[in-house]
Write a protein that holds these residues in place. Structure first.
Motif, PDB file in Angstrom:
ATOM      1  N   UNK A  62      44.772  45.831  32.732  1.00 39.07           N
ATOM      2  CA  UNK A  62      44.529  46.774  33.831  1.00 39.07           C
ATOM      3  C   UNK A  62      44.061  46.034  35.077  1.00 39.07           C
ATOM      4  N   UNK A  63      43.184  45.042  34.886  1.00 37.77           N
ATOM      5  CA  UNK A  63      42.754  44.204  36.018  1.00 37.77           C
ATOM      6  C   UNK A  63      43.960  43.529  36.666  1.00 37.77           C
ATOM      7  N   UNK A  64      44.816  42.987  35.828  1.00 41.91           N
ATOM      8  CA  UNK A  64      45.997  42.287  36.332  1.00 41.91           C
ATOM      9  C   UNK A  64      46.948  43.254  37.031  1.00 41.91           C
ATOM     10  N   UNK A  65      47.175  44.403  36.395  1.00 43.42           N
ATOM     11  CA  UNK A  65      48.158  45.344  36.947  1.00 43.42           C
ATOM     12  C   UNK A  65      47.713  45.853  38.314  1.00 43.42           C
ATOM     13  N   UNK A  66      46.435  46.190  38.405  1.00 39.34           N
ATOM     14  CA  UNK A  66      45.919  46.688  39.676  1.00 39.34           C
ATOM     15  C   UNK A  66      45.947  45.587  40.737  1.00 39.34           C
ATOM     16  N   UNK A  67      45.523  44.372  40.342  1.00 40.14           N
ATOM     17  CA  UNK A  67      45.555  43.248  41.274  1.00 40.14           C
ATOM     18  C   UNK A  67      46.962  42.938  41.739  1.00 40.14           C
ATOM     19  N   UNK A  68      47.915  42.937  40.812  1.00 42.49           N
ATOM     20  CA  UNK A  68      49.310  42.654  41.173  1.00 42.49           C
ATOM     21  C   UNK A  68      49.871  43.746  42.075  1.00 42.49           C
TER      22      UNK A  68
ATOM     23  N   UNK B 118      40.771  38.626  35.102  1.00 42.50           N
ATOM     24  CA  UNK B 118      41.684  38.834  33.966  1.00 42.50           C
ATOM     25  C   UNK B 118      42.015  37.510  33.292  1.00 42.50           C
ATOM     26  N   UNK B 119      42.194  36.451  34.089  1.00 42.59           N
ATOM     27  CA  UNK B 119      42.508  35.133  33.524  1.00 42.59           C
ATOM     28  C   UNK B 119      41.342  34.539  32.748  1.00 42.59           C
ATOM     29  N   UNK B 120      40.126  34.893  33.119  1.00 47.11           N
ATOM     30  CA  UNK B 120      38.976  34.447  32.330  1.00 47.11           C
ATOM     31  C   UNK B 120      39.014  35.061  30.938  1.00 47.11           C
TER      32      UNK B 120
END
Length: 584
Positions: free
Chosen positions: A459-465, A484-486
């Motif tokens: 979700x962090x990645x999707x929103x950031x992307x 998200x990468x952490x």
């Protein structure tokens, strides 16, 4: 009979010595007669008859005939109805036969006449067996009150408090025992058990290790400490514990399988095979071992060897569904998709791998461009008793393949209705909103997911992307994707997102670094290839851009995606042509 799992180790190691009077059946008949003569100093009349039947009871018990012993005790009591000793031994024999209600009756009568420690020990045992833990606790408390040095009773009382989930009292009692005997192995062990049950892992580990300091070979502590490390997900320590157990018990099939499984999960394939082969020597007909050897070969990409071992397991036990699941996976990886479909279909509803098998079967059908069959398979699985979020998500993917996004949304909403706490269904619904071009609804749903689970990496990645793709909130997007990468440091798609943020910020060198890493991790994903082509284009690296675009074009399956990247290819080729002419 009530569960007595808290007591199994203690009984196993012969630490309980209930029923001390009259239980020493290895005494010679002469000694037995002497002890009975003390109980019956005058052996004439009723006392003589009582003495005779008492002696017969002892002989029957020694011969292993408890029923006969009980009959003789009852006859003895007919002649001596006020004998506390006869009542006690009759109660003991009845307890041995698991006739606990009758045993309790006679033990209580004995206690009324002779309030001895032995009777209270017997009562404690009977109450425990009947599941009346409170009453059992009362008996052991009374023993300790009258005999504060009785270490055995402290241990039993602590165990009973733990069984009754009175953990504070259990700890207090067991520590009192340790104060009296700092080498009380079972006290340390049960303190470890209590702390494990209350999830106080550090304290539990301390007491298990102290147990093993006293006796390094104490099997229950070895296994429980391994289980503790499993609960804490400390794989290195789990492996170390199982290696230690194997060194003590090299022929324990269960331990060999567990250790091999951990080696397999760590990618230590040769070590895993070694353990499974040892287990195979010990238990050559154990189909679990054959299946696990097949799993190692499958993980190594040795599909023919995997198929051979898994088929051996299934020939011995055709209903070994996990072996069949991995056999199907081996055929799928080998490219024999029809055989894979055949094997997946054999896994029946109710099997532990049924849901996974149906999802993998649908995935193969999707790969074969048979979305309607995939949909039918998943609808059938959902209509069964298997209500799993993974089935709803897989069905949504199948609808998406068929360009039926409204139905994908409907099935996800159906899943949410049945599983309202499932975050993954909410996340996938946000993805569907995005694919329909409803960016604001997608963003709102991702925020909802993150409110429920702030560490949801996807979700962090999707929103950031999404922010990056829209060219908005780029600093916030970068922060989210790095977070998200952490959580998932080697995820190709999250790495791609970070590269895309850098691209949108005009940081092309940083973008190339991340996108090349993502491309290596993903092994040719078309979106990542296209992104890499875009950043090469911006840097003027047109040959590299062309190469990346061509890879993306060949990997895309949808016409609109192919058309979009084809236009980029034409533009780059045009630029390369112009450069070639200018060079001339």
């Amino acid at each position: 009979m009530a569960d007595s799992s808290w007591l199994w180790d203690y009984r196993r190691y012969n630490l309980m010595t209930y029923c001390r009077v009259g239980f020493l059946l290895i005494l010679t008949l002469a000694l037995l007669c002497l002890s009975v003569s003390t109980a019956y100093p005058e052996s004439d009349g009723d006392q003589g008859e009582a003495y005779y039947h008492y002696l017969q009871a002892q002989m029957e018990w020694k011969a292993g005939n408890l029923k006969g012993a009980i009959d003789q005790y009852k006859k003895a009591l007919d002649y001596d109805p006020q004998s506390a000793q006869l009542m006690f031994e009759l109660a003991s024999a009845l307890a041995q036969q698991e006739h606990f209600r009758d045993s309790l009756y006679w033990a209580r009568k004995s206690a009324q006449l002779d309030d001895s420690v032995s009777v209270h020990l017997l009562l404690g045992r009977i109450y425990t067996s009947m599941g009346q833990i409170g009453e059992a606790i009362g008996e052991y408390e009374q023993i300790i009150k009258s005999n504060p040095e009785d270490q055995e009773s402290y241990l039993l009382l602590g165990m009973l408090y733990a069984k009754n989930k009175e953990y504070e009292m259990a700890v207090k009692t067991l520590k009192r025992l340790i104060e009296k005997n700092d080498e009380a192995l079972m006290a340390y062990y049960y303190l470890g058990r209590v702390y494990s049950e209350t999830r106080l892992w550090t304290e539990a580990e301390k007491y298990y290790l102290k147990t093993l300091d006293i006796n390094p070979y104490f099997e229950p502590a070895l296994f429980d400490l391994a289980a503790l490390y499993e609960a804490e997900r400390k794989k290195d320590k789990v492996i170390s514990m199982y290696e230690r157990i194997v060194s003590f018990h090299p022929h324990n099939t269960e331990v060999l399988i567990r250790l091999g499984g951990y080696y397999l999960s760590e990618g230590r394939f040769s070590d895993a095979i070694k353990q499974f082969e040892e287990a195979k020597k010990v238990s050559p007909d154990d189909t679990r071992v054959l299946a696990r050897i097949g799993m190692v070969y499958l993980a190594e990409g040795k599909y023919d060897e995997a198929i051979k071992e898994l088929e051996k397991a299934l020939s011995a036990k055709p209903d070994e569904d996990r072996a069949r699941y991995y056999l199907a996976a081996a055929y799928a990886e080998k490219g024999e998709l029809d055989r894979a479909i055949e094997e997946y279909k054999k896994i029946p509803e109710g099997a532990g791998t049924y849901v996974e098998a149906r999802i993998q079967l649908a995935n193969i059908l999707r790969r074969q461009k048979r979305p309607d069959e995939a949909i039918a398979i998943l609808q059938e699985a959902i209509s069964s008793k298997s209500i799993k979020s993974e089935l709803y998500i897989a069905l949504a993917y199948a609808y998406e393949d068929a360009d039926r996004l409204d139905q994908a949304e409907s099935v996800l909403r159906e899943g949410i209705k049945k599983l309202p706490e499932d975050i993954e269904l909410q996340f996938q619904l946000g993805v569907i909103f995005d694919k329909r071009g409803e960016k604001e609804k997608s963003i709102a749903k991702m925020k909802e997911v993150l409110a429920a689970n702030p560490r949801h990496a996807y979700a962090l990645n999707y929103l950031g992307y999404t922010y990056a793709d829209m060219g908005i909130k780029l600093d916030e997007a970068e922060k989210m994707i790095k977070e998200a990468l952490q959580i998932r440091p080697d995820d190709a798609y999250i790495t791609d997102s970070l590269g895309w943020v850098y691209y949108k910020k005009g940081l092309y060198d940083e973008a190339i670094k991340e996108l090349e890493k993502a491309n290596e991790l993903a092994g040719g994903d078309p979106i990542i290839s296209e992104h890499l082509g875009d950043v090469y284009y911006k840097k003027g690296l047109f040959p590299k851009a062309l190469e990346s675009y061509l890879k993306a074009e060949s990997a895309y399956t949808k016409k609109e995606d192919k058309d979009k990247v084809s236009a980029k290819i034409e533009e780059v080729m045009s630029l390369l042509g112009e450069n070639s002419l200018s060079d001339k």
